[in-house]
Design a protein around this motif. Sequence first.
Motif, PDB file in Angstrom:
ATOM      1  N   LYS A 154      42.787  48.075  39.822  1.00  0.00           N
ATOM      2  CA  LYS A 154      43.642  47.818  41.005  1.00  0.00           C
ATOM      3  C   LYS A 154      44.947  48.915  41.006  1.00  0.00           C
ATOM      4  O   LYS A 154      45.177  49.538  42.032  1.00  0.00           O
ATOM      5  N   LYS A 188      46.001  51.710  43.807  1.00  0.00           N
ATOM      6  CA  LYS A 188      47.363  51.948  44.212  1.00  0.00           C
ATOM      7  C   LYS A 188      47.749  53.190  44.385  1.00  0.00           C
ATOM      8  O   LYS A 188      48.353  53.677  45.082  1.00  0.00           O
ATOM      9  N   LYS A 241      45.971  46.051  49.962  1.00  0.00           N
ATOM     10  CA  LYS A 241      46.550  47.093  49.310  1.00  0.00           C
ATOM     11  C   LYS A 241      47.002  48.190  50.266  1.00  0.00           C
ATOM     12  O   LYS A 241      48.028  48.919  50.509  1.00  0.00           O
ATOM     13  N   GLU A 262      49.071  47.141  53.258  1.00  0.00           N
ATOM     14  CA  GLU A 262      50.371  47.048  52.802  1.00  0.00           C
ATOM     15  C   GLU A 262      50.994  48.475  52.596  1.00  0.00           C
ATOM     16  O   GLU A 262      52.242  48.396  52.969  1.00  0.00           O
TER      17      GLU A 262
END
Length: 1644
Positions: free
Chosen positions: A88, A92, A130, A133
């Motif tokens: 993860k 990002k 993600k 976002e």
Amino acid sequence: MMESRIKPCLSCSGLATTLMDATTDKDPLVQEQIYNALCYLGESEPEEILHSCDEYLRQHDKLAYPHRVIILKAMETVVKNNIASLDKSTAKVVIFLASNEMTKSKEVIREWQQAASSVLVAVGQRFINKVMEEVLTKFQPGILPHYFIVQTFANLSVSNVFGMVPFLNSILGTMLPMLGMAKQDHMKSVFCYALQHFSESIQEYLANLDKAPDPTVRKDTFSNEIFSAYEVLFNSWLQHREAKLRLAVVEAVGPMSYLMPSEKLEEQLPKLIPGILALYKKHAEAFYISKSLCQILEASVNIGSRSLDVQLDALLGTLHPQICAPADPSVPLTVKNHTEVLRCFTVLACSFPDRVLAFLLPKLESSNERTRVGTLLIMRQIINSTPSQMEIKKPFILSSMKLPLQDSNDKVKRAVVQVISAMAHHGYLEQPGGEAMMEYLVRQCALPSEAQPKKQTPDADDLTSDSVQSISVNTLFLLSTTVDRMNNVLWPYLLEFVTPIQFTNALTPLCKSLMYLAMKKQEEGENASLIRYDLNGNLPSPYALTTRLLVVSSQPYAGDCRGTAALRLLSVLQYSVHPALEQLWSKRVPSLVEHIEENTEKCLCQKEWEEKLLLFLQETLAAVSDNTWICHFVTEMCRQLNSYNGFPLEKNFLYKCIGTTLGACTSKDLVQKQLQELLETARYHEEAEREGLASCFGICAINHLEETLAKLEDFVRSDVFKKSVGLFSIFKDRSDNEVEKIKSTLILCYGFVAVHAPKELVLSRIEADILKNIFQYFNTKDLTLKLCLIRSICMISQAIYNGGKCGDFVFSRKAELVAQMVEFIKAEPLDAMRTPVRQRAMVTCTYLVSVLEPHLSDPDRTELIDTCLASVLALPPDPGQERDGIGGDAPHKEILYGDTLSALKDLLKSLLQRNLTPHGLQDMFAHLGPWIKSNKEQERQRAVEVSAALLDFYLGKLNVSTVIPFYNLGVLIALFSPRCSDSLASVRQHAVDCVYCLLYIQLCYEGFARDHTDEMVEGLKALKKGLEEPDFTVLFHTCHNIAMVVGKRVPPDQLMSLLLAMFEGLADPDKNCSRAATVMINSLLKERGSVLQEKVPDIMSIIHSKLQEVDEEHVRKAAQQTVYILASQHKSVVVSSLLGSALPFDSHTCAMWRSLAAEPTLTSQILEQLLEKVNRDVPYKESKCFLLGSGSERIATPLPLAATCALYEIMSAPESGAAVLGLYAPLFVTLLLRVSCTVGVQLPKSLQSRERRSSSLSPAPRSLHPCSCAVETLKVMLARGGSEAVTRAVGSAGGWDLMASPERHHDGIAVLAGAMARHAGPRLPLIVKNLVPTLSSVFDSQRITTTAFFAELLNSNVVNDLMLLETVMDNMTGRQKDPCMLVRMLALRGLGNISSGSPEKVRKHGAKLLASMVNGMDDKDDPHNLVALEAMSSLSKLLDHLEERDIQSMLLHIAIRIRPFFDSEQPGLRQSSIVLFGNLTKFSEDDCEAFFEQILNGLVTLLLHLQDPKPEVVKACKFALRMCGPNMGCEGLCDMFLNHLREDRSLHYGEFMNNVCKHLMQSYPEMLNRLILTNLFYFKSNWVDIRAAAPMFIGFLVLHVDEDHCQQVDLDQLISALNLLLKDPVPAVRMKVAETLGRLVRIL
């Protein structure tokens, strides 16, 4: 733990950095390889590589975007391939980087930003939240977002529907206010792109709610936002002047319309549809508009819109032209546009069927072709796609098709056929008016097939490249066989099209369909297949059907083999034609069909086929046996006659059918009525019609002779010839020319009647009723009438000849008819054969002459013979080649000529039969004699062919009752026997036949029985085969045998005159014909040789002058025989006079020399004389050459040269063999040294000019050049000495040419020596003994020749068998210090050859041989390493046979000495040194470790040189590696070398090296650094392929090494070297470096 994790990360990062630094390479293939290498690193360490890429791009902010794209694409691939395992936190990092890369530049840089966007879409597959976002931070209310932010949303909505749709409501909420802020076209376009994909994603989500994460989502969730967006797009952006933007709006509006609130959509339709339709005028590419419009229409129908009604006219008016514009198959979007527009019509037709049809059907009347074609396409679509709506419209639609059915345009026709096909499937054709459609389809099937695709141009308007006819044929067959509902429509209706002539071209498909339908009806029950005439008044009668199908069967292969189809249909209809035919037709028709199928159009005999059909008709009439039926049948036949105007072959056959049927008719009145009707209606100007009518009368006369003759008599008396009104008044307006044609037909009818009618009835009517009506027309110049007269008279004569009462019949007008035929023949031109008049007139004369009474008078007979002979024999040659006359048809001319010649033979035989005596024969040949002796080939050929036929006939008919003298035998044999050597093969063959027949006739006259067989005369037949080809030896032998037979069979009193005639025959203009005379002359010379002794000088002179005068082989043979007889008595005089002849010898002198080879003892004495003359004088003299300054040239001396030429001529004669064998060794050595001494020697000036003169006179003289002359003489000596195998072997290896070349002389000698060793071993001891002294010669050339000869002898075991090995080997060792480098090299080659010649002796002399080879490798006077090269090659060959102890001491010395040659610039040195190295490995066992070190030293070199530019070096490397394999202690590697490096096997180098490195790293991991360092040396190689192979080698090594052994590599040095090589000018090298850099991840 932490430390060990960081190190590889840093190293991996460094490697990635090196690769990313190289992204600036401009070669696309190298860039591709860098991308692949980064992806490869990413497979091993995805997290690390993604972090490295992130770091690199952040640190290198100024890196140009094309290079950033490579890295971003690699990141996308790594993410896609590892999405499931991606951390993860890494995700990002990647998201943040990609987001920044995508939005870094405010300007749109498509390639760069697209790559970044693709990374986000790839991550969004798993981390959608993600991604959203991050991206939503750059999508703020009130601020116009980046172009690629919007595009990323759109692409995410497609790639992850379920993840993205929940975000769409808020995205749409934020986006709507932005639409008004977008001022630039590209921003507006991307918003449209997003709205299109959002709408499609929402539809997909709603369609799959059962799988969706949130099943509560509804269409109205998005309806208001979508509508708000729609208002901006439609009201504002759609009006924009930029075309691309308008298309983007249109593409979006289509899917959006499904999501708009129903009432809003209904409200918008009045504006929306006109707005979309208006775009068609602005855009050439209409597909996107049509697709969107179709979606809007479907959405409107779904909500039950009422507004469409108002828009319908506009919609139809706009959409219709879209279909009328043709779709271009090469532009896929135009085809797709058609599909979408047709879908629109389907949607509209479902809702408004009446109005759509009301719009379309009037368009079928348009004058514009495209409009008509387009409308028909739409009709087909509607018929197929809206069956329920169109059900009640069928009659209306059918009635509207009347106009298209009359359209003549091909494209419209194709479209109509397709509409008919659709109608058939949906029941239209069962309605009233359906028959018109079927008739139209059949008419198209009847179009002429050859005229259809006149020229296949790529026409976009074409619906298909197939012709209308072929499409129609296929459609008819499919409707008949696959659409069950059509059965009752088509049967029996299709029968109506069988008889009309205009449907002839459609007969094959019609018959096939009808047969299929009838068989289906029969399956339903027997009665169903009967034709119901009570229900179908328009159907053709059984008589009409039978006539039509029978007539078209007469040309069975026309119209796609319509004969088979017609007969099969006839068979199926048998019960309907007549119940009595069932049994007969079931048996006969299949056999007729089988006959067609067994033959082809080319091989079918038309006459035989028509006879079969007429027999079938006769049997049919007999089976029916009903006169009323037959009368109806013949009436129908006559009614159909005029239909076949323009079909001459079919009409001709129909006439024969009428004649056959009339013959079976018992009603005399009907027969006369029909015959009169036929005479009145015939088209006399057509030849086939005249022929057909005459055939009809002839066949009818078989049963109705009286009626036929009566009707013809009426015709003769009619007004047709008198031009007055009467019975045949129909003819009164005919022209004179046509009257001639009518006369021709009348005459032909009489001929056919005579030949067909019963003989017992017709003979009495010939002179009274037939000839009297023919005689009045003889005075004519009309060719047609003339031919018909001749033919008719011929048939009448034939009828008389074949008549049973022929012996009692006196033909009073015979002489008159013969005279008339002679006049016809005389009138024919002699320059060409244009018509068959001659042939037909002669056939007629033959029949006339054959009728016994009365006899022809002598003058009439003479005139007939002379006229016929002159008319045929004098014609020009090759009648088939003439271009004038009958259509210039050469094959036709040849057939006509052959038939005419046969007619002439038959006529002369019939005349000869009247006087079968020697006098009759003499009389016949009095006429033929001048033609037989003619100087024109074609006249001789024809005359002798005719003579052979006559003599054969005479012999066959001869019946001698009293022994009488055949007084003219000698004269006749003198006439024919010279022709046995005629220039024409056919004349030769026929001449033998003539002599054969004459001798048997003589035997018959001597009293022998007819069946007596004379063996000697029978031998003549066997000689004919030899006369086919003009081979002078065969002809000589044949003439000799003929002379022998003739001499023994001709009476003595005639023999001398025959011989004298043969002497005269020498002057025959055809030189070949003097051969027979020559045979006789030679026989006399043998008998009386002694009387010629005093005239030897004169005869020699005469022989030479005759040879010059008559250049014929038989003359030369005779002369040679004479010279031999003289030489056997006067040897020295003959040799001296011949040697005194001028050089070069002319062909006649050569022939005289060759005659001296006839007897071995004489030949041996002459050969010894000549050898002594060759050896006595010096071979050449030095002459100063002033042109070359102080140099000199060698000039050949004349006497040895003349003697060499004489030797050649004598030994070239096969008879000299025995003498040559006796002098084999002295001849061989003398001539070999003669060759050696003449290489580079010139002719004297006087002879040079004379040779040039002779070469200009003679077509291909033998070269007088001293060396060539010596080589040729040596060749002929070997051949004659029983060593033909040596000559052939040297020739096939090119040795003779090499021998004469100063540069390659030694190679030629080696070829000769090898051949001698193989094929002439027993001759060698004496040859070797004579050659040894020349090794000490002061002349290099002699030492080179002998050394080369001995060196090659050592290659054979024969020197050992003959105990010559020691002698020859010692002589070779002694040449080691020879001042000539070539001699030293050849000596080493010879010593090396011992390995193959006498391997068992190598051990004994091993030390000496090895020393010689090592000395050769160290030869100091060897600037080009040629001696060293020879030493290495020879040592390689010797190694297998040397003692190991001899080699062991020298092994390492040799290995180290040859190692530098591996990389030599000379391919030969590379090859030899590598092969030798491979051979040395066999001796490494005792010193295994030391030699293993040498193998390792050379391993990299050998593997890399598998990529050597020279194939021979690659082959050497393969061999060396195979040899090294067993010594490397690695079984896998050894197996690989043995399997993959076979000489005959191609090598996939990359795959092979991958496996080699795998084994190397498993067995010798500690060698990694050493192998890498050796490879680094080749980074600077001059050869590109090796420079590319070295980094690849390293890449594979690191790919397979264990982690434990990675530490030994100096990475800095390696990466530094790779970096340097990354700048190589050759892209292929840079690609391999990039690939290897990717693989270094393994050793980090």
